[in-house]
Design an enzyme around this catalytic site. Structure first.
Site, short mmCIF file in Angstrom:
data_model
loop_
_atom_site.label_atom_id
_atom_site.label_comp_id
_atom_site.label_asym_id
_atom_site.label_seq_id
_atom_site.Cartn_x
_atom_site.Cartn_y
_atom_site.Cartn_z
CG ASP A 1 -1.93 1.05 1.28
OD1 ASP A 1 -2.16 1.67 0.23
OD2 ASP A 1 -2.50 1.29 2.37
C1 SPV Z 1 -7.33 2.05 3.31
O1 SPV Z 1 -8.31 1.31 3.48
O2 SPV Z 1 -6.54 1.88 2.41
C2 SPV Z 1 -7.11 3.15 4.21
C3 SPV Z 1 -7.54 3.05 5.57
O3 SPV Z 1 -6.50 4.09 3.81
S1 SPV Z 1 -6.21 2.54 6.48
O4 SPV Z 1 -5.67 1.34 5.91
O5 SPV Z 1 -6.73 2.39 7.81
O6 SPV Z 1 -5.21 3.60 6.43
MG MG Z 2 -5.53 3.80 2.11
#
Ligand code: SPV
Ligand code: MG
Length: 538
Positions: free
Chosen positions: A55
């Site tokens: 991510d």
């Molecule tokens: C996501 O779902 O990608 C988010 C929320 O940004 S979190 O993972 O809690 O940052």
């Molecule tokens: Mg996110």
């Protein structure tokens, strides 16, 4: 009609507490909608995970937008995209908003971090925040270029995540409000809701407040309601549920070298079809291709055909090859060709030798002592409101079947009116009908009076031969089921034939219709027939 943008706006602005759930591809989006959610969170984390990357903006923004298109197409509820940092500066943000609107995405949430971002639950020292002015410019640029007034831009404040404290979080949120954001998302990785509730208290609902209680999940939902929070995002629970199941089941399959243990515990293929919307495609195929997709074929192929001697030593006669192809395969393919893709074959003698793909086999164990009706009963669970019942030893031209499907009637049988058809051997079933075939193409409402294998003594000439094929619709199916139910107690039930069944239905006052043909078919009863069949298939 409310647009997706309008729907999302009304969820965000609603007075009560609302909930949205993460989805990361078309099927998870469809599942979220069917669960009852009013909108979807297009999670950056979950979408990255389903691509198998981190991510950290490793998936490009266009890859994300392409996936969103599938998600949007699979659903009718709005999607709020987790747009990370907007994938660049104000200009990238403008392009993002334009492309999202083009793909019917209802809103985007951007976070005040630097590109490439890291997931908020990773070390807070690795969460450099964006400059406030630069981020405000990004919000303004997005708002200025949106074509639909209802498209929503949610500004996500990461000050608590990065360890900057409540004051910084509040002043950033206020700046983003002034820049034109439609809502503020305040994020926290604390296991307690305290800092979020403190923020909500100070914020005093200046704009709708959005939260992501991934870490403080044990907080009673009412606490959020009392704090005047507008929207809760359950941010990653679909990818985490499916991943858990995949890990568990892949290990089981690997270890046991079988799927038998898990088959009953996983989603059926039919359920997946359903989520993919196959029904709509079937209807469209029927509409645009003229296919009769809901019609199914029940083919009776239980007998040996002992008149064929050695040829049926190891297989039933329907498996005899004619012109290089088994008789049954030819029949099934004919059905397929006109769009009847589901064929149920009732086998009996040497059932195991039937190795034709694309059919379902039911076995009549009584094939030696029984007759055709008992074979039909073996397929009773497969009955449908639209079916063709046929003997398995027929060779017929495609138009016979195609035309049969066009004829009205609850039960329609095909009768060959060419009584001198040299291809007919054996003892065909003679059809006595309300009117003889005058060969006009528009003969309608011909009613079957009786089927008989013996010539009637009252000198009445038959109207033709029943070829062993009939079309049955809903009402006709009911008649057949009722007749089977009523005939079952009879001691000679197993000896009954399909003509016996049809005659019984006629005796009950029901109308069986006739579709006349003239030749263009044959059934295979003898070695001579096989030669003829060879010619027929040339
Ligand atoms: C996501 O779902 O990608 C988010 C929320 O940004 S979190 O993972 O809690 O940052
Ligand atoms: Mg996110």
């Amino acid at each position: 009609m409310s647009t997706k943008c309008k729907k999302l706006r009304s969820i965000i602005k609603s007075n009560g507490l609302e909930f949205i759930l993460e989805a990361h591809n078309g099927i998870s989006a469809a599942i979220v909608e069917r669960a009852g959610f009013k909108a979807i969170w297009g999670s950056g984390f979950a979408m990255s995970a389903q691509f198998g990357v981190r991510d950290s903006n490793e998936a490009s923004w266009t890859q994300v937008v392409d996936m969103l298109e599938f998600m949007s197409d699979a659903t009718t509820i709005p999607i709020l995209l987790d747009g990370d940092t907007g994938y660049g500066n104000f200009n990238n943000m403008r392009r993002l908003v334009t492309k999202l609107e083009q793909r019917n995405i209802a809103g985007v949430c951007i976070e005040d971090k630097q590109f490439p971002k890291a997931n908020s639950f990773i070390d807070s020292n690795k969460q450099p925040l964006a400059d406030i002015n630069e981020f405000c410019g990004k919000i303004k640029a997005g708002k200025d270029c949106q074509a639909d007034d209802d498209f929503c831009i949610v500004a996500r404040v990461e000050a608590l995540i990065a360890g900057w404290g409540l004051k910084e979080a509040l002043s950033r949120a206020e700046a983003y409000r002034e820049a034109g954001a439609d809502a503020v998302l305040i994020h926290s990785k604390s296991h307690r809701p305290d800092e979020i509730l403190a923020f909500a208290k100070e914020w005093e609902n200046r704009l709708p407040l959005v939260i992501v209680p991934t870490k403080y999940y044990s907080t009673p939902t009412d606490a959020f309601r009392k704090a005047n929070i507008s929207l809760v995002i359950w941010a990653n629970h679909m990818i985490r549920s499916s991943t858990k199941e995949m890990i568990k089941n892949s290990k089981k399959i690997f270890k046991s070298e079988s799927v038998a243990d898990i088959e009953d515990k996983i989603t059926t293929v039919e359920k997946i079809f359903n989520l993919q919307g196959v029904d709509e495609l079937s209807q469209a195929q029927e509409k645009y291709l003229g296919e009769k997709l809901d019609t199914r074929a029940i083919i009776l192929a239980a007998t040996r055909g002992s008149e064929l001697h050695g040829l049926t030593h190891d297989k039933p006669k329907t498996m005899i090859r004619i012109g290089g192809e088994a008789l049954l395969a030819r029949t099934v393919n004919k059905f397929k060709k006109i769009g009847i893709n589901k064929s149920i074959v009732v086998a009996g003698y040497k059932a195991e030798s039937i190795d034709i793909s694309g059919i379902e086999i039911r076995v009549n164990k009584d094939y030696e002592i029984g007759n055709e009706l008992i074979s039909l009963v073996c397929a009773q669970n497969d009955f449908d409101d639209d079916m063709v019942i046929s003997y398995g030893d027929l060779l017929f031209r495609e138009h016979i079947l195609r035309d049969l499907l066009e004829v009205d009637g609850d039960i329609v049988i095909v009768v060959d009116s060419a009584l001198d058809n040299p291809n007919i051997t054996g003892s065909p079933d003679l059809a006595y009908c309300s009117q003889n075939d005058d060969r006009s193409p528009f003969m309608q409402n011909i009613i079957l009076k009786e089927l008989s294998s013996v010539i009637r003594t009252d000198n009445k000439k038959s109207s033709g031969h029943w070829i062993g094929m009939m079309r049955v619709r809903k009402e006709g199916r009911n008649w057949i089921e009722e007749a089977i139910h009523e005939l079952k107690p009879s001691p000679n039930f197993k000896k009954l034939t399909l003509p016996d069944l049809l005659n019984y239905i006629i005796e009950q006052g029901k109308i069986i219709n006739v579709h006349y043909i003239s030749g263009h078919w044959l059934d295979v009863n003898s070695i001579d027939d096989i030669d003829r069949a060879g010619d027929f298939t040339q």
